[in-house]
Write an enzyme that holds these catalytic residues in place. Sequence first.
Site, PDB file in Angstrom:
ATOM      1  CB  VAL A 112      -5.430   8.859   1.971  1.00 34.40           C
ATOM      2  CG1 VAL A 112      -4.131   9.178   2.684  1.00 34.40           C
ATOM      3  CG2 VAL A 112      -5.715   9.907   0.911  1.00 34.40           C
ATOM      4  CG  HIS A 144       1.536   5.905  -7.067  1.00 32.70           C
ATOM      5  ND1 HIS A 144       1.422   7.219  -7.435  1.00 32.70           N
ATOM      6  CD2 HIS A 144       1.148   5.831  -5.769  1.00 32.70           C
ATOM      7  CE1 HIS A 144       0.997   7.923  -6.399  1.00 32.70           C
ATOM      8  NE2 HIS A 144       0.831   7.117  -5.386  1.00 32.70           N
ATOM      9  CB  THR A 203       3.825   7.885 -11.331  1.00 34.29           C
ATOM     10  OG1 THR A 203       3.445   7.581  -9.986  1.00 34.29           O
ATOM     11  CG2 THR A 203       5.172   8.586 -11.364  1.00 34.29           C
ATOM     12  CD1 TRP A 211       1.562   7.666   1.424  1.00 37.08           C
ATOM     13  CD2 TRP A 211       3.544   6.981   2.172  1.00 37.08           C
ATOM     14  NE1 TRP A 211       2.513   8.241   0.636  1.00 37.08           N
ATOM     15  CE2 TRP A 211       3.759   7.826   1.073  1.00 37.08           C
ATOM     16  CE3 TRP A 211       4.649   6.427   2.827  1.00 37.08           C
ATOM     17  CZ2 TRP A 211       5.024   8.123   0.602  1.00 37.08           C
ATOM     18  CZ3 TRP A 211       5.899   6.729   2.346  1.00 37.08           C
ATOM     19  CH2 TRP A 211       6.077   7.570   1.246  1.00 37.08           C
ATOM     20  CG  PHE A 227     -12.419   0.504  -0.211  1.00 38.83           C
ATOM     21  CD1 PHE A 227     -11.218  -0.084  -0.579  1.00 38.83           C
ATOM     22  CD2 PHE A 227     -12.735   1.741  -0.759  1.00 38.83           C
ATOM     23  CE1 PHE A 227     -10.349   0.550  -1.462  1.00 38.83           C
ATOM     24  CE2 PHE A 227     -11.871   2.389  -1.641  1.00 38.83           C
ATOM     25  CZ  PHE A 227     -10.681   1.784  -1.988  1.00 38.83           C
TER      26      PHE A 227
END
Length: 168
Positions: free
Chosen positions: A89, A97, A95, A31, A122
């Site tokens: 990312v 999310h 929203t 994504w 991370f």
Amino acid sequence: MSSADKNLSVFKTEGLPDISSKKFGILVAEWNTEVTEKLFEGAYQTLINNGASPENIERGNVPGSFELTLGAQWFAERRDIDAVIALGVVIQGETKHNDYINHAVAQGITNVSLKSGKPIIFGVLTPNNMEQALDRAGGVHGNKGDEAAITAIKMLGLYNQIATAGAY
């Protein structure tokens, strides 16, 4: 210190361990590939520049940042993998999310690291917009991928230091 005040590609490299025999798993979220590919390039090149062998760097792709946790666990379960770098990312949207995803991924990465005893890094950007993401993926604030790779190397060095002192 926020990345707006620090370049993510500038770090201390004195005393880094020899990583020529270490094997790294790099997970890349699909994504926002415009950003995640740049994070991967930074992490990969930083490992190479600091002594990793190309054949000791294995890439794995996951659909999105949420899936980084399970992918990290699968890599960490392998005996031949010394450290895992999770790159993704999650951009703030209309929203909430991102709040749920970022928290879940951060907690999941921490849990995998503690469970496996291996560095699980991370390398997830959590910007407000695409411009901020690109600024931190090789733009004006450096590359979070570079920082994640150096973090993996330094954690392996710390482990070597502790193991050499007889703790393991």
